[in-house]
Enzyme design. Structure first.
Site, PDB file in Angstrom:
ATOM      1  N   LYS A 176      35.737   5.771  12.265  1.00  0.00           N
ATOM      2  CA  LYS A 176      35.502   4.180  11.120  1.00  0.00           C
ATOM      3  C   LYS A 176      35.013   4.793  10.290  1.00  0.00           C
ATOM      4  CE  LYS A 176      32.214   1.854   9.978  1.00  0.00           C
ATOM      5  NZ  LYS A 176      32.291   1.564   8.873  1.00  0.00           N
ATOM      6  N   GLU A 251      25.061  14.791   9.519  1.00  0.00           N
ATOM      7  CA  GLU A 251      24.700  15.270   8.479  1.00  0.00           C
ATOM      8  C   GLU A 251      24.529  14.358   7.073  1.00  0.00           C
ATOM      9  OE1 GLU A 251      24.644  19.090   7.870  1.00  0.00           O
ATOM     10  OE2 GLU A 251      24.913  18.664  10.106  1.00  0.00           O
ATOM     11  N   CYS A 285      27.098  15.460  -1.801  1.00  0.00           N
ATOM     12  CA  CYS A 285      26.216  15.230  -0.769  1.00  0.00           C
ATOM     13  C   CYS A 285      25.734  16.447  -1.108  1.00  0.00           C
ATOM     14  CB  CYS A 285      26.382  16.019   0.533  1.00  0.00           C
ATOM     15  SG  CYS A 285      27.529  16.790   1.448  1.00  0.00           S
ATOM     16  N   GLU A 385      17.415  11.145  -3.092  1.00  0.00           N
ATOM     17  CA  GLU A 385      18.463  11.648  -3.519  1.00  0.00           C
ATOM     18  C   GLU A 385      18.744  10.072  -3.517  1.00  0.00           C
ATOM     19  OE1 GLU A 385      22.112  10.346  -0.238  1.00  0.00           O
ATOM     20  OE2 GLU A 385      22.300  12.755  -1.075  1.00  0.00           O
TER      21      GLU A 385
HETATM   22  P1  NAP Z   1      26.258   5.452   4.763  1.00  0.00           P
HETATM   23  O1  NAP Z   1      25.803   4.330   3.941  1.00  0.00           O
HETATM   24  O2  NAP Z   1      25.148   6.577   5.755  1.00  0.00           O
HETATM   25  O3  NAP Z   1      27.735   5.322   5.862  1.00  0.00           O
HETATM   26  C1  NAP Z   1      28.292   6.075   6.683  1.00  0.00           C
HETATM   27  C2  NAP Z   1      29.040   5.286   7.571  1.00  0.00           C
HETATM   28  O4  NAP Z   1      28.038   5.094   8.090  1.00  0.00           O
HETATM   29  C3  NAP Z   1      30.415   4.085   7.069  1.00  0.00           C
HETATM   30  O5  NAP Z   1      30.847   4.272   7.601  1.00  0.00           O
HETATM   31  C4  NAP Z   1      28.754   3.013   7.062  1.00  0.00           C
HETATM   32  O6  NAP Z   1      29.599   2.241   7.396  1.00  0.00           O
HETATM   33  C5  NAP Z   1      28.932   3.859   8.780  1.00  0.00           C
HETATM   34  N1  NAP Z   1      27.248   2.616   8.873  1.00  0.00           N
HETATM   35  C6  NAP Z   1      27.022   2.173   8.684  1.00  0.00           C
HETATM   36  N2  NAP Z   1      25.532   1.693   9.607  1.00  0.00           N
HETATM   37  C7  NAP Z   1      25.859   1.771  10.467  1.00  0.00           C
HETATM   38  C8  NAP Z   1      25.400   1.253  11.659  1.00  0.00           C
HETATM   39  N3  NAP Z   1      24.181   1.293  11.753  1.00  0.00           N
HETATM   40  N4  NAP Z   1      25.665   2.581  12.967  1.00  0.00           N
HETATM   41  C9  NAP Z   1      26.549   3.033  12.882  1.00  0.00           C
HETATM   42  N5  NAP Z   1      27.233   3.641  11.570  1.00  0.00           N
HETATM   43  C10 NAP Z   1      26.682   3.094  10.986  1.00  0.00           C
HETATM   44  O7  NAP Z   1      26.426   6.447   3.467  1.00  0.00           O
HETATM   45  P2  NAP Z   1      27.892   6.283   2.745  1.00  0.00           P
HETATM   46  O8  NAP Z   1      27.071   5.543   1.471  1.00  0.00           O
HETATM   47  O9  NAP Z   1      29.125   5.920   2.922  1.00  0.00           O
HETATM   48  O10 NAP Z   1      27.457   7.656   1.742  1.00  0.00           O
HETATM   49  C11 NAP Z   1      26.929   8.113   1.033  1.00  0.00           C
HETATM   50  C12 NAP Z   1      25.882   9.401   1.845  1.00  0.00           C
HETATM   51  O11 NAP Z   1      26.408  10.051   2.506  1.00  0.00           O
HETATM   52  C13 NAP Z   1      25.434   9.753   0.849  1.00  0.00           C
HETATM   53  O12 NAP Z   1      23.805  10.034   1.777  1.00  0.00           O
HETATM   54  C14 NAP Z   1      25.501  11.302   0.899  1.00  0.00           C
HETATM   55  O13 NAP Z   1      24.462  12.452   0.913  1.00  0.00           O
HETATM   56  C15 NAP Z   1      25.644  11.177   2.745  1.00  0.00           C
HETATM   57  N6  NAP Z   1      26.978  12.441   2.464  1.00  0.00           N
HETATM   58  C16 NAP Z   1      26.313  13.550   3.296  1.00  0.00           C
HETATM   59  C17 NAP Z   1      27.155  14.062   3.152  1.00  0.00           C
HETATM   60  C18 NAP Z   1      27.020  15.601   4.439  1.00  0.00           C
HETATM   61  O14 NAP Z   1      28.027  16.527   4.693  1.00  0.00           O
HETATM   62  N7  NAP Z   1      25.697  16.271   4.268  1.00  0.00           N
HETATM   63  C19 NAP Z   1      28.612  14.625   3.158  1.00  0.00           C
HETATM   64  C20 NAP Z   1      29.237  13.662   2.078  1.00  0.00           C
HETATM   65  C21 NAP Z   1      28.435  12.682   2.178  1.00  0.00           C
HETATM   66  P3  NAP Z   1      29.611   1.385   6.186  1.00  0.00           P
HETATM   67  O15 NAP Z   1      30.695   2.216   4.683  1.00  0.00           O
HETATM   68  O16 NAP Z   1      30.675  -0.376   7.013  1.00  0.00           O
HETATM   69  O17 NAP Z   1      28.897   0.685   6.026  1.00  0.00           O
END
Ligand code: NAP
Ligand code: MG
Length: 484
Positions: A176, A251, A285, A385
């Site tokens: 997804k 992560e 991140c 963050e």
């Molecule tokens: P996010 O809002 O948490 O979304 C991540 C993924 O989860 C998306 O595909 C999202 O779908 C999905 N999702 C949302 N609600 C969900 C639920 N209830 N159940 C299952 N999946 C769900 O993160 P983002 O805004 O895409 O990315 C930014 C964040 O990622 C930042 O906090 C960054 O630090 C972190 N990040 C961490 C790493 C690492 O390796 N540590 C690497 C890159 C990014 P939708 O898009 O459809 O909402």
């Protein structure tokens, strides 16, 4: 497919959602430009993905591992053939510059080559048996069906670093992608399809995280969940996966520091902090968001980093400027709100602080590289963050204080120190709470063949990603005692 919308990829076929609904994606540098329409999938579509994976997985596990490797290698070649196209696709949907997008696409290519090779190397170990005429060894078997959930900020590298080891190990998957950047991941699935991944082994379903994500995480036939994204969503996904007794790795976010010590060359420190903070518009991140600077060099560092920030040219990613826009209006608003918070908390705004002015910036989600000084460790801009190009400078009086401040946050993903003092560097490596530690390097930038993950709120601290550690997540070991 009849409509002009891009499809899901389920059981080897590009399909439309049951819902008949689609969602639209626009270029963050120029929101008038529509990039494409994607399926707004339903629970039934997500379930179909899991069913296809469940049916296909045993057959895929029986394919000799080197043959699976050949398919991964073929995928890498197809990505390589389309490298420039994928670079532009990535830049147009996510906003990063071509100079940032190109190495990300190359990373995806390298990841597929790396795990193609791992299929030959990764099977188990032989140990000495205590009995005579007997063998004692382990074999690594695939976990089964994996749900992969990815964020928008590295929209091809992160899908690649989950898909390639999962497939190498003989698992079937449902991915997804993030709704804000699904197009380049979709093209990765075109490459998998053309490379000959059998029907049902790799499935791709777009749609809302709270519907599609939830469905695949909770599905009884899913054995493992690999999530990358925010701490908020990640901890929820962790709870539902563990409730279902699934293997999980999550992560999440970071609040990554770079410590600047007086022995360091200040110019070098500025370059390290500047690249770590403003690279990929701060949407990494591992991005640096706190410069923890010794008071002896604070003034020189402050003026250097202000200069650095003010000299970054902001523009559309496809024109390859110094810094692209935010991925979306909501991410832009999030950053602008944090800039307001910083002002209200009494930090001193040194550079940036808003949207750049000028006609060319009128519609896109652009923000200025921003620097605050006079930040204290208890301010929100020093603890939460921001996920944008905003740096907080925190002054400290000693190495001990620097480490204390570095560790005094909920997150623990990446951390770096700039110093010429060998002992300080090694003490930092020992004492800092982070999954990635760097000396005289920026907090961002990872190698694909070493483990990656965080600690504290940045990670589930279960399994690492990347390198051989990823193969551990996607396999389970069986121990064989054989007398003969
Ligand atoms: P996010 O809002 O948490 O979304 C991540 C993924 O989860 C998306 O595909 C999202 O779908 C999905 N999702 C949302 N609600 C969900 C639920 N209830 N159940 C299952 N999946 C769900 O993160 P983002 O805004 O895409 O990315 C930014 C964040 O990622 C930042 O906090 C960054 O630090 C972190 N990040 C961490 C790493 C690492 O390796 N540590 C690497 C890159 C990014 P939708 O898009 O459809 O909402
Ligand atoms: Mg988000």
């Amino acid at each position: 497919m009849p409509s002009d919308a891009y499809g899901n990829y389920v059981d080897g076929t590009w399909t439309e959602s049951d819902s008949g609904d689609t969602f639209e994606l626009r270029n963050p540098a120029d929101p008038d430009e529509v990039i494409g329409r994607f399926q707004y999938s339903t629970t039934a579509d997500a379930n179909a993905g899991v069913e296809a994976a469940t049916a296909a997985q045993p057959g895929w596990a029986e394919v000799p591992a080197p043959e699976r490797g050949d398919i991964l290698k073929e995928t890498a070649k197809r990505l390589e053939d389309r490298k420039e196209e994928l670079t532009k696709t990535l830049s147009r949907e996510e906003g990063k510059t071509l100079s940032e997008a190109r190495p990300e696409v190359q990373r995806a290519i390298d990841i597929f080559y790396y795990y193609a090779q791992k299929t030959r190397d990764y099977r188990g170990t032989v140990k000495a048996a205590s009995g005579t005429d007997s063998n004692l060894y382990t074999v690594q078997e695939p976990v089964g069906v994996a749900a992969l959930i990815t964020p928008w900020n590295y929209p091809i590298a992160i899908p690649a670093w989950k898909l390639a080891p999962a497939l190498a190990a003989g698992n079937a998957v449902v991915l997804k992608p993030a709704s804000q950047a699904p197009n380049v991941a979709r093209k990765l699935f075109e490459c998998l399809d053309e490379a000959g991944v059998p029907d049902g082994v790799a499935n791709f379903v777009t749609g809302s995280g709270s519907e599609i994500g939830e469905t695949i995480v909770q599905h009884d036939d899913v054995d493992a969940v690999s999530f990358t994204g925010s701490a908020e969503v990640g901890s929820h996904v962790y709870d539902s996966a563990t409730d279902g007794k699934k293997r999980i790795q999550a992560e999440m976010g970071g609040k990554n520091p770079t410590v600047v010590m007086p022995s360091a060359d200040v110019e070098q420190s500025v370059d390290i902090v500047g690249a770590g903070t403003f690279g990929v518009t701060g949407q990494a991140c591992t991005a640096c968001s706190r410069a923890i600077v010794h008071e002896a060099v604070a003034e020189e560092f402050r003026s250097g980093i202000v200069d650095y920030a003010e000299n970054i040219d902001v523009g559309p990613g496809v024109e390859d400027p110094g810094m692209g826009p935010h991925v979306s209006e909501s991410e832009l608003q999030g950053t602008l709100e944090y800039i307001d918070v910083g002002k209200q908390e009494g930090a001193t705004l040194e550079a940036g602080g808003g949207r750049p002015t000028g006609d060319e910036y009128a519609d896109g989600y652009f923000v200025e590289p921003t620097v605050f000084s006079g930040v204290s460790p208890d301010m929100r801009i020093a603890r939460e963050e921001i996920f944008g190009p905003v740096l907080s400078i925190i002054e400290v009086g000693s190495f001990e204080e620097a480490v204390e401040v570095a560790n005094d946050v909920e997150y623990g993903l990446s951390a770096s120190i700039v110093t010429d003092d060998h002992s300080e560097a090694n003490r930092f490596v020992d004492e800092v709470e982070a999954g990635v530690v760097k000396v005289n390097e920026k907090t961002t930038g990872l190698e694909l063949h070493v483990p990656f993950g965080g600690c504290k709120r940045s990670s589930s601290e279960t399994f690492r990603e990347q390198g051989e550690a990823a193969m551990d997540f996607y396999t389970i070991s069986k121990t064989v005692y054989e007398g003969y």
